[in-house]
Design an enzyme around this catalytic site. Sequence first.
Site, mmCIF file in Angstrom:
data_model
loop_
_atom_site.group_PDB
_atom_site.id
_atom_site.type_symbol
_atom_site.label_atom_id
_atom_site.label_comp_id
_atom_site.label_asym_id
_atom_site.label_seq_id
_atom_site.Cartn_x
_atom_site.Cartn_y
_atom_site.Cartn_z
ATOM 1 N N GLN A 1 8.986 1.204 6.497
ATOM 2 C CA GLN A 1 7.538 1.354 6.313
ATOM 3 C C GLN A 1 6.709 0.678 7.397
ATOM 4 O O GLN A 1 5.681 1.199 7.807
ATOM 5 C CB GLN A 1 7.149 0.803 4.938
ATOM 6 C CG GLN A 1 5.706 1.076 4.553
ATOM 7 C CD GLN A 1 5.488 0.887 3.071
ATOM 8 O OE1 GLN A 1 5.763 1.781 2.281
ATOM 9 N NE2 GLN A 1 5.010 -0.278 2.679
ATOM 10 N N GLU B 1 -2.535 1.810 7.998
ATOM 11 C CA GLU B 1 -2.842 0.432 8.385
ATOM 12 C C GLU B 1 -3.104 0.281 9.880
ATOM 13 O O GLU B 1 -3.104 -0.824 10.415
ATOM 14 C CB GLU B 1 -1.708 -0.488 7.926
ATOM 15 C CG GLU B 1 -1.576 -0.472 6.411
ATOM 16 C CD GLU B 1 -0.468 -1.360 5.892
ATOM 17 O OE1 GLU B 1 0.234 -1.986 6.708
ATOM 18 O OE2 GLU B 1 -0.303 -1.431 4.664
ATOM 19 N N GLU C 1 10.966 -7.928 5.076
ATOM 20 C CA GLU C 1 10.301 -7.888 3.772
ATOM 21 C C GLU C 1 10.860 -6.743 2.939
ATOM 22 O O GLU C 1 11.103 -5.656 3.456
ATOM 23 C CB GLU C 1 8.797 -7.696 3.995
ATOM 24 C CG GLU C 1 7.978 -7.508 2.735
ATOM 25 C CD GLU C 1 6.539 -7.121 3.052
ATOM 26 O OE1 GLU C 1 5.915 -6.464 2.209
ATOM 27 O OE2 GLU C 1 6.044 -7.475 4.139
ATOM 28 N N LYS D 1 -0.273 -11.080 -2.470
ATOM 29 C CA LYS D 1 -1.305 -10.041 -2.552
ATOM 30 C C LYS D 1 -2.165 -10.321 -3.778
ATOM 31 O O LYS D 1 -1.668 -10.294 -4.908
ATOM 32 C CB LYS D 1 -0.667 -8.656 -2.659
ATOM 33 C CG LYS D 1 0.063 -8.202 -1.401
ATOM 34 C CD LYS D 1 0.767 -6.876 -1.643
ATOM 35 C CE LYS D 1 1.386 -6.319 -0.366
ATOM 36 N NZ LYS D 1 2.203 -5.107 -0.631
ATOM 37 N N SER E 1 -2.603 -1.330 1.722
ATOM 38 C CA SER E 1 -2.844 -0.174 2.595
ATOM 39 C C SER E 1 -4.236 0.405 2.373
ATOM 40 O O SER E 1 -4.841 0.964 3.287
ATOM 41 C CB SER E 1 -1.774 0.898 2.370
ATOM 42 O OG SER E 1 -1.715 1.252 1.014
ATOM 43 N N LYS F 1 -0.620 -11.043 7.109
ATOM 44 C CA LYS F 1 -0.237 -9.661 7.399
ATOM 45 C C LYS F 1 -1.431 -8.789 7.041
ATOM 46 O O LYS F 1 -1.742 -8.613 5.866
ATOM 47 C CB LYS F 1 0.991 -9.308 6.555
ATOM 48 C CG LYS F 1 1.460 -7.885 6.678
ATOM 49 C CD LYS F 1 2.642 -7.672 5.746
ATOM 50 C CE LYS F 1 2.916 -6.193 5.586
ATOM 51 N NZ LYS F 1 4.003 -5.926 4.651
#
Length: 429
Positions: free
Chosen positions: A163, A205, A286, A338, A368, A389
């Site tokens: 990803q 992104e 990740e 997050k 995203s 990030k």
Amino acid sequence: MSEITDVYAREILDSRGNPTLEVEVFLESGVMGRAAVPSGASTGEREALELRDGDKSRYLGKGVLKAVDNVNNIIAEQIIGMEATDQIGIDQRMLDLDGTEYKSNLGANAILGVSLAVAKAAAEEVGLPLYQYIGGSNAKELPLPMMNILNGGAHADNNVDIQEFMIMPAGAKSFAEALRMGAEIFHALKGVLKGKGYNTAVGDEGGFAPNLKSNEEALEVIMDAIQKAGYKPGEEVLLALDVASSELFNDGVYTLENEAEPKKTPAQMVDFYENLVNKYPIVSIEDGMAENDWDGWKLLTDRLGKRIQIVGDDLFVTNPRILKEGIQKGIANSILIKLNQIGSLTETLDAIEMAKRAGYTCVISHRSGETEDTTLADLSVAVNAGQIKTGSLCRTDRVAKYNQLLRIEDELDTTALFRGKDVFYNIRK
């Protein structure tokens, strides 16, 4: 004067054109705090519930008017009159009001919007920048950015399985220098891709999203771009991956369509990663295993956990209860943070504290589907996370966070701390 007098939510759009929630909290003094809530594309099964309307006649069913109504007509009346500086009390009031583990009554998007807007209003009221209000006088570390410059998986309409392919300018001496290095490599990568006849359109992104011959070719073009920008891979610039393996896992098998041998057992996936780590300067992976493949996670951690950062995102979903289980089982050595996975500022800070006490690193992360809200940048400095990030060097929803970090670094001046490679304190470098 920090008493809450009004709370108001509205439906706005995120960076993917989907509705999300924006909340404003007003105080007796006239001060107002505003926050917008992000949304993810690849989400963990145990994430707090993002409440959507399901009405196909509006925004393809993705409207958030129910969440807006929950803020304006349920949450508001419960917290009006409370002091905005009582963050823990306000967050707990909302959690009690919802009464479910995953915030499925009021919606995590409703609760988080209020939680962040309260913090912003309180910071404004006491005259402190948000990072200092949350983190205190010791909040001074600027994060090393993980910059997602090549997209695949659920973040792009291409044939790349992994990803996110990210660069980390770990040789920089300041955040501003790291940002400059990242931007230069981003532009160099565009040239490399163009030279090979590849598409240079970008994904959700802001990273490039070309069709490539293999996942490994993505690493090769990035290595080429780093060198063309005048930097040394492995010394000045490190690589990081977000595999989002839950999207690739079915019936105990991982499928990477772009590989010569697509089907892989968990043990073969570990072999695949070890080969990449041996060949390229990868410092972080990740979600290398699916969120429910805890045996696979243990294999990966045991094999590579002393060499690289093993980050749990879908695995832990910023949830202290799940993180605690992972710590006890020796799974991963880092957590992705997050805000909307757990749904309140207080619970997010609890997860960060638990991770740090266990010697896990923390990476503060966007989603995203983002907005121009820059709370993420302040949070990364507030908790001295050391890593952030927040996408590529393109698209305002991503760059807004980087620009806020530049402002914070300027404001901190000589007290600002940037540790570069030293953020990986729990692995052998």
